[in-house]
Design a protein around this motif. Structure first.
Motif, PDB file in Angstrom:
ATOM      1  N   TYR A 105       0.924  -1.246  -0.041  1.00 20.51           N
ATOM      2  CA  TYR A 105      -0.122  -0.073  -0.040  1.00 20.51           C
ATOM      3  C   TYR A 105       1.041   1.213  -0.130  1.00 20.51           C
ATOM      4  O   TYR A 105       0.739   2.251  -0.953  1.00 20.51           O
ATOM      5  N   LEU A 106       1.902   1.211   0.740  1.00 20.40           N
ATOM      6  CA  LEU A 106       2.637   2.360   0.952  1.00 20.40           C
ATOM      7  C   LEU A 106       3.571   2.717  -0.312  1.00 20.40           C
ATOM      8  O   LEU A 106       3.600   3.703  -1.035  1.00 20.40           O
ATOM      9  N   ASP A 107       4.115   1.652  -0.815  1.00 24.31           N
ATOM     10  CA  ASP A 107       4.843   1.688  -2.072  1.00 24.31           C
ATOM     11  C   ASP A 107       4.109   2.225  -3.282  1.00 24.31           C
ATOM     12  O   ASP A 107       4.486   2.843  -4.164  1.00 24.31           O
ATOM     13  N   ARG A 108       2.987   1.921  -3.295  1.00 27.20           N
ATOM     14  CA  ARG A 108       2.011   2.121  -4.590  1.00 27.20           C
ATOM     15  C   ARG A 108       1.228   3.359  -4.590  1.00 27.20           C
ATOM     16  O   ARG A 108       1.010   3.998  -5.346  1.00 27.20           O
ATOM     17  N   ARG A 109       0.938   3.750  -3.118  1.00 28.54           N
ATOM     18  CA  ARG A 109      -0.113   4.743  -2.750  1.00 28.54           C
ATOM     19  C   ARG A 109       0.599   6.074  -2.285  1.00 28.54           C
ATOM     20  O   ARG A 109       0.281   7.058  -2.440  1.00 28.54           O
ATOM     21  N   HIS A 110       1.668   5.774  -1.349  1.00 26.62           N
ATOM     22  CA  HIS A 110       2.236   6.981  -0.648  1.00 26.62           C
ATOM     23  C   HIS A 110       3.771   6.618  -0.365  1.00 26.62           C
ATOM     24  O   HIS A 110       4.289   6.866   0.592  1.00 26.62           O
ATOM     25  N   ALA A 111       4.224   6.670  -1.930  1.00 22.88           N
ATOM     26  CA  ALA A 111       5.855   6.307  -1.865  1.00 22.88           C
ATOM     27  C   ALA A 111       6.572   7.583  -1.554  1.00 22.88           C
ATOM     28  O   ALA A 111       7.679   7.390  -1.223  1.00 22.88           O
ATOM     29  N   ASP A 112       6.025   8.698  -1.303  1.00 19.57           N
ATOM     30  CA  ASP A 112       6.657   9.869  -0.869  1.00 19.57           C
ATOM     31  C   ASP A 112       6.356  10.295   0.427  1.00 19.57           C
ATOM     32  O   ASP A 112       6.735  11.266   0.783  1.00 19.57           O
ATOM     33  N   GLY A 113       5.567   9.496   1.255  1.00 21.76           N
ATOM     34  CA  GLY A 113       5.082   9.868   2.427  1.00 21.76           C
ATOM     35  C   GLY A 113       6.133   9.585   3.532  1.00 21.76           C
ATOM     36  O   GLY A 113       7.191   8.964   3.373  1.00 21.76           O
ATOM     37  N   GLY A 114       5.696   9.956   4.865  1.00 19.56           N
ATOM     38  CA  GLY A 114       6.762   9.855   5.735  1.00 19.56           C
ATOM     39  C   GLY A 114       6.747   8.602   6.378  1.00 19.56           C
ATOM     40  O   GLY A 114       7.562   8.246   7.216  1.00 19.56           O
ATOM     41  N   MET A 115       5.935   7.509   5.982  1.00 16.62           N
ATOM     42  CA  MET A 115       5.671   6.228   6.732  1.00 16.62           C
ATOM     43  C   MET A 115       6.704   5.225   5.635  1.00 16.62           C
ATOM     44  O   MET A 115       6.690   3.980   6.284  1.00 16.62           O
TER      45      MET A 115
END
Length: 250
Positions: free
Chosen positions: A115-125
């Motif tokens: 989920y992070l890699d595909r949706r929020h790759a530039d996020g803090g998590m």
């Protein structure tokens, strides 16, 4: 640390850092620790005052020149089930959400990473390790739980459990007057299901079944496309300088 220090909240202010929602802006946060015997009641009180929880920290934006972050909550008893929402519920009627307690698993982390890699790759998590994930789930002194979503299985009617691969997860706090969605994630390949919407709709239904009037969605940020989806869940109240107020026309 003395008992007095643990039971009496001390508030701190972070240094300015780039805002993750509004380009060119800087954010600051005021925060306190949620520990000790009074953590649950303090979390309840602070959530009503616009704070959010992350593990054992309660925080709220305290930006010097911006007030774009607005706390919002859905009014459960008057919730408007639009045609789009009804279609989502019907399409996902083969899913079941099971409360499992605070039990982090490798399967959850695998879905979380996808989920992070595909949706929020530039996020803090994005740099969170499996240990970081386990801490996010387990490190809590308040009343909270985890809901896993899977397809209905042959024994679901009997044991309430789904079957097959994990499709979505929600970390949820139980408050005196509602449920608070702390964090959720889902299978990015199941785009046709609208799983992010489904998780929110499911918790509207859960709050209503528990007799709780509100579902807390955190912050809506005017001008941030990432937060536009929250406005679809109506009627809604927002926190202003004079308290919680229902949006005009709702």
């Amino acid at each position: 640390m003395t008992a007095h220090a643990r039971d009496t909240p001390q508030f701190y202010l972070t240094a300015p850092s780039p805002c993750p929602y509004l380009k060119g802006q800087f954010e600051r946060k005021v925060f306190t620790h949620l520990v000790g015997d009074k953590a649950a009641s303090l979390n309840d009180l602070l959530t009503h005052g616009g704070f959010r929880r992350s593990q054992t920290i309660a925080y709220r934006p305290a930006c010097e020149s911006c007030r774009a972050c607005v706390s919002v909550r859905v009014c459960v008893s008057d919730f408007v089930w639009t045609k789009a929402f009804r279609r989502n519920r019907a399409f996902n009627r083969d899913l079941v959400g099971q409360e499992i307690g605070l039990q982090p698993t490798s399967e959850q982390y695998s879905l979380f990473r996808s989920y992070l890699d595909r949706r929020h790759a530039d996020g803090g998590m994005v740099d969170m390790t499996v240990l970081d994930y386990a801490t996010m789930i387990e490190d809590s002194h308040v009343r909270t739980g985890l809901v896993e979503y899977r397809r209905r299985g042959p024994d679901t009617a009997i044991n309430g459990r789904g079957a097959g691969p994990l499709l979505a997860v929600a970390l949820v706090d139980r408050l005196s007057d509602g449920l608070s969605l702390v964090y959720s994630f889902y299978d990015p390949d199941a785009r046709d299901r609208g799983l992010g919407t489904h998780v929110i709709l499911d918790h509207v239904a859960r709050a209503k079944a528990l007799g709780l009037p509100y579902l807390y969605l955190g912050y809506w940020v005017d001008g941030s496309p990432k937060m536009d989806y929250k406005r679809r869940f109506r009627p809604q109240e927002y926190l202003s300088a004079t308290g919680w107020t229902r949006r005009a026309g709702e």
